[in-house]
Write an enzyme that holds these catalytic residues in place. Sequence first.
Site, PDB file in Angstrom:
ATOM      1  N   CYS A  32       0.835  -1.206   0.000  1.00 18.09           N
ATOM      2  CA  CYS A  32       0.000   0.000   0.000  1.00 18.09           C
ATOM      3  C   CYS A  32       0.873   1.260   0.000  1.00 18.09           C
ATOM      4  CB  CYS A  32      -0.908  -0.052   1.226  1.00 18.09           C
ATOM      5  SG  CYS A  32      -1.700   1.500   1.664  1.00 18.09           S
ATOM      6  N   CYS A  35       0.167   3.754   2.748  1.00 15.81           N
ATOM      7  CA  CYS A  35       0.631   3.196   4.033  1.00 15.81           C
ATOM      8  C   CYS A  35       2.121   3.468   4.215  1.00 15.81           C
ATOM      9  CB  CYS A  35       0.384   1.689   4.096  1.00 15.81           C
ATOM     10  SG  CYS A  35      -1.350   1.219   3.974  1.00 15.81           S
TER      11      CYS A  35
END
Length: 108
Positions: A32, A35
């Site tokens: 991600c 993230c």
Amino acid sequence: MGQAIEVNEASFDKEVLQADVPVLVDFWAPWCGPCRMIAPTVEQLATEMAGQAKVCKVNVDENQNLAMRYHVTAIPALIIFKGGQVVQKLMGVQSKDRLKDALVQAAS
């Protein structure tokens, strides 16, 4: 101290729900992009808030039951717990100030 703690389904209750301080849990995954963008901020908060709050990380790929339990449908999802209860849920990349303010508010 001062480093985000990796938690999993086995350690979640002890580290998060039974903590005596507010806990910021970063639900994330290695693939991600957002993230990875917020990861340094999460680590800085772990250092700055040491003693006042705890910062944990949950890899949603490895802990899908936890993600489902807390209705994490998109990541990064940042959930603040206090006394074993969810007190705030923030979705997506957040500023350090926003996260710190939320943790301080939960601590008071």
